[in-house]
Design a protein around this motif. Structure first.
Motif, PDB file in Angstrom:
ATOM      1  N   GLU A  89      41.004  37.518  41.558  1.00 39.92           N
ATOM      2  CA  GLU A  89      40.314  36.519  42.366  1.00 39.92           C
ATOM      3  C   GLU A  89      39.160  35.884  41.605  1.00 39.92           C
ATOM      4  OE1 GLU A  89      38.287  36.154  46.810  1.00 39.92           O
ATOM      5  OE2 GLU A  89      39.591  37.860  46.315  1.00 39.92           O
ATOM      6  N   ALA A 134      40.568  33.586  38.979  1.00 41.07           N
ATOM      7  CA  ALA A 134      41.087  32.380  39.643  1.00 41.07           C
ATOM      8  C   ALA A 134      39.964  31.409  39.969  1.00 41.07           C
ATOM      9  CB  ALA A 134      41.838  32.773  40.907  1.00 41.07           C
ATOM     10  N   LYS A 135      38.847  31.925  40.442  1.00 42.16           N
ATOM     11  CA  LYS A 135      37.705  31.059  40.744  1.00 42.16           C
ATOM     12  C   LYS A 135      37.195  30.372  39.488  1.00 42.16           C
ATOM     13  CE  LYS A 135      35.936  33.302  44.921  1.00 42.16           C
ATOM     14  NZ  LYS A 135      34.803  34.049  45.522  1.00 42.16           N
ATOM     15  N   THR A 188      41.682  27.855  40.291  1.00 45.47           N
ATOM     16  CA  THR A 188      43.069  27.923  40.726  1.00 45.47           C
ATOM     17  C   THR A 188      43.198  29.075  41.720  1.00 45.47           C
ATOM     18  OG1 THR A 188      45.365  27.994  39.967  1.00 45.47           O
ATOM     19  CG2 THR A 188      43.803  29.445  38.840  1.00 45.47           C
ATOM     20  N   SER A 189      44.401  29.401  42.105  1.00 44.38           N
ATOM     21  CA  SER A 189      44.611  30.481  43.077  1.00 44.38           C
ATOM     22  C   SER A 189      44.906  31.800  42.367  1.00 44.38           C
ATOM     23  CB  SER A 189      45.787  30.132  43.984  1.00 44.38           C
ATOM     24  OG  SER A 189      46.993  30.161  43.257  1.00 44.38           O
ATOM     25  N   ASP A 196      47.261  33.741  43.046  1.00 47.31           N
ATOM     26  CA  ASP A 196      48.721  33.808  42.848  1.00 47.31           C
ATOM     27  C   ASP A 196      49.144  33.163  41.525  1.00 47.31           C
ATOM     28  OD1 ASP A 196      49.156  35.200  45.152  1.00 47.31           O
ATOM     29  OD2 ASP A 196      49.687  33.434  46.361  1.00 47.31           O
TER      30      ASP A 196
END
Length: 404
Positions: A372, A375-376, A380-381, A383
């Motif tokens: 997470e 991703a931040k 992006t996500s 996933d």
């Protein structure tokens, strides 16, 4: 451990005229007992291709010890006769094919030297007319000093330049000069110096097979892709390309384009003959380096797609300390890699350095909190980050299965 060493050969004025390269055990300073002459030759040729004979010999001719039968192989196709000479050893059972190979190498301009010469060694006599130099071990010669004078007269009449080797004392040197030797070699004049630790040139056996298939189909793009999968082969090709071009080549694609089809074929032959294949821990590091390369490329695709190629290269060579015994930043300088890659290896803040730091963070974990956070950072996500990791793992698995 084995090293390739070189020793100077001096002329009558005390200037370095040539060099001889040979394999040594660095602890004893002697020839390794567990290696045959054929293998020693492949190591020497392999290192000269990698480093460049001009650099090793400092602009002088470098003589390589070669069993005559080995001349039938194509190991010298990537070496220039301007900077490489052939010192014939182990010359029994010479065939017609061997003579033909010598003739071809002579036509290309290679200089030949006979090692440990003696007229009583009948295996040498047919080769005498084809050689430029004759080397005599003055400590272990079959002749006494009076007989040696007579031998020198005959060799001079045949217009052979004669090298005195194994000069260990001032008396040896003075006597060799007095007897008319043209060149001089031995520990009294200068000891051998290490050229390279040969442990750093391993690659995958299967790379040879894949290269062969791609080259028989004339597929140069596939050739680049195959080399990108093998950190050892990639390193060797970049070293070879930079040894023959003054301007630095910083990518495999550029190296393949510059060298051309014929030279890449010869390069593959040298790889095949040298038999220095990654195994054990080397193989594990190779797989980890390739995974880093794949993951770096996937993350670059999310973060900055124009950096994909550089990210792959940076990931591939990021474990050079473990694989080659060289710090990544030093290897980047040696290979002439892109400035962005060098700065990333130096831990300077840039986009590639950022991507490599994420690779190091992600390669051993799939902790949801870490995903997470990454991703931040990438905007992006989680996933997509997880998908990049899985995709890199799948790509590694596919490659290792193909190259198994």
């Amino acid at each position: 451990m084995r090293v390739l060493s070189k020793q100077a050969i001096y002329d009558k004025k005390g200037n370095v005229a040539f060099w001889e390269v040979f394999v040594q055990d660095p602890t004893t300073g002697k020839y390794p007992e567990d290696i045959d002459p054929l293998k020693a030759t492949t190591i020497a040729v392999d290192v000269l291709v990698e480093l460049g004979a001009y650099r090793v010999g400092e602009g002088k001719v470098v003589f390589v010890n070669v069993p005559a039968i080995f001349l039938e192989a194509s190991m010298f196709d990537l070496l220039s006769p301007e900077y490489v000479g052939i010192e014939l050893v182990e010359n029994k059972n010479i065939t017609t094919q061997t003579y033909n190979a010598i003739e071809l190498l002579l036509k290309r301009g290679f200089k030949f030297c006979i090692d440990d010469f003696g007229f009583e060694r009948i295996d040498y006599l047919p080769l005498l007319g084809k050689t430029h130099f004759v080397k005599i071990d003055i400590k272990n010669s079959p002749y006494d000093w009076q007989e040696l004078k007579e031998v020198m007269v005959v060799l001079k009449s045949l217009k052979k330049s004669v090298i005195a080797k194994n000069i260990e004392t001032e008396e040896d040197y003075k006597r060799a000069k007095e007897y008319g030797f043209d060149y001089f070699q031995g520990s009294y004049l200068s000891p051998p110096t290490v050229v390279k630790d040969t442990r750093t040139i391993s690659y995958l056996r299967s790379t040879i097979l894949e290269l062969y298939k791609a080259l028989t189909e004339g597929d140069m793009k596939r050739t680049v892709k195959i080399l990108e999968k093998d950190v050892g082969a990639a390193y060797k090709l970049l070293k070879f390309a930079n040894s023959v071009k003054a301007k630095k080549i910083s990518s495999l694609e550029e190296a393949v384009a510059y060298l051309g089809f014929d030279n890449i074929v010869k390069f593959a032959i040298v790889l095949a003959l040298s038999e220095m294949f990654a195994k054990g821990d080397e193989r594990k590091y190779w797989e980890r380096a390739l995974y880093r390369a794949c993951l770096a490329e996937k993350l670059a695709e999310i973060y900055s797609p124009n950096l994909k190629a550089k990210a792959h290269t940076a990931g591939l060579f990021s474990l050079s300390q473990e694989i080659f015994g060289r710090r990544p930043e030093n290897l980047a300088l040696e290979l002439g890699l892109d400035k962005d890659i060098l700065e990333a290896f130096e831990k300077k803040p840039n986009e590639l350095s950022f991507i490599l730091s994420l690779v190091e963070l992600l390669e051993d974990t799939q902790n949801p909190e870490v995903l997470e956070k990454v991703a931040k950072i990438l905007k992006t996500s989680p996933d997509k980050v997880k998908s990049a990791i899985e995709s890199a793992k799948e790509e590694l698995m596919t490659i290792t299965q193909e190259l198994a």
